[in-house]
Design a protein around this motif. Sequence first.
Motif, PDB file in Angstrom:
ATOM      1  N   THR A   1      10.324 -77.082   1.957  1.00  0.00           N
ATOM      2  CA  THR A   1      10.700 -78.494   1.876  1.00  0.00           C
ATOM      3  C   THR A   1       9.474 -79.405   1.841  1.00  0.00           C
ATOM      4  OG1 THR A   1      12.710 -77.982   3.130  1.00  0.00           O
ATOM      5  CG2 THR A   1      12.104 -80.290   2.928  1.00  0.00           C
TER       6      THR A   1
ATOM      7  N   GLN B   1      14.430 -78.934  -2.089  1.00  0.00           N
ATOM      8  CA  GLN B   1      14.893 -79.353  -0.771  1.00  0.00           C
ATOM      9  C   GLN B   1      16.089 -78.506  -0.332  1.00  0.00           C
ATOM     10  OE1 GLN B   1      15.818 -83.470  -1.341  1.00  0.00           O
ATOM     11  NE2 GLN B   1      13.683 -84.138  -1.285  1.00  0.00           N
TER      12      GLN B   1
ATOM     13  N   HIS C   1       9.204 -85.540   4.049  1.00  0.00           N
ATOM     14  CA  HIS C   1      10.033 -84.332   3.984  1.00  0.00           C
ATOM     15  C   HIS C   1       9.903 -83.518   5.266  1.00  0.00           C
ATOM     16  CE1 HIS C   1      10.595 -83.923  -0.669  1.00  0.00           C
ATOM     17  NE2 HIS C   1      10.857 -85.137  -0.224  1.00  0.00           N
TER      18      HIS C   1
END
Length: 335
Positions: free
Chosen positions: A83, A104, A205
Amino acid sequence: MTLAVVPSPWLPAVLAAGVSFVAADAWRRFALHRQLLDAPGPRRLHQQPTPRGGGIAIALVLLAAAAWLGQGVAAFFVGLVVTAGAGLVDDLRNLSALPKLLLQGLGALPLAWAWPLAPELLGTGGGFAAALLLVLVLVNFWNFMDGSNGLAASQALLVGVGLAGLTGLASPAGWLGLMLAAACLGFLPHNLPKARLFLGDVGSHALGFAVAGLSLHALSRSDAGFWPLLLLPSTMLLDAGLTLLGRLLRRQKVWQAHREHLYQRAVAHGWSHSRICAVYFAWSGLALLLACCLAPASEATQAVATLAWLVAGAALYFWAGRFWPRRENLMESVG
């Protein structure tokens, strides 16, 4: 092999903050040398080209600290690498929306498999899907909210402190929550009050993934209830969620960049980054205190209080929006 003993947190927390500060500074120098800069633009709130990608320092601290999660450490570690790695690729060479979303999702898969959300209520498949959705929502909401100095990192800092308070430092999620807070604290001097370095997608993220992962871990062990944990990121959820809903209702392309979040509108109307950060920090601090007060209460009381808090937050969002209305010439999306 996983570690079953959670170490004393204080020395590692100081070390985490120091490593984060030094690593972020080293990345800033590298980014300046390689010209990895965020230039001012129609959807930007800054006026000077600024190095991006500094959140890699927080990601590295989290990867090192993840060894003490115990069961599921591999899922957290691999998921964070994928990610945050997707964000790093975007910081280095720009990644279009669909490949980034797919990466993701790939990073969220092992986390959802290890710690499905409420499988006793939703079933195995439903719990897996709910956990997957939670990770994607928090990763993207943290990314959406990373547009003002100090905002995303300070909010993650409070969530980390809240996880430590709700689950206890003897809990792996609580211990790692403290490391998350320490890493954010080490990064913040580079980003507030004046931004000499941005988190970048790698940072936002990593923060969203960590908040989701540690919450799922705490829920899987019954270290904390769902409703108090929901309060911790509620400020980010409200601003990002209500803004996204508004764009959907206006039939706008929600995947395109914009400046319609409440914090962006406040800056566009003259509020400083530091003032916005302080207001959001204060509101989330109250949410953290409420979560800790609700921890020993019944689930029904927790649910009612949390929903009342979310309604109050939504009312505040729309009330403040009257003073910071959307400016069409500033809010147009860019590709």
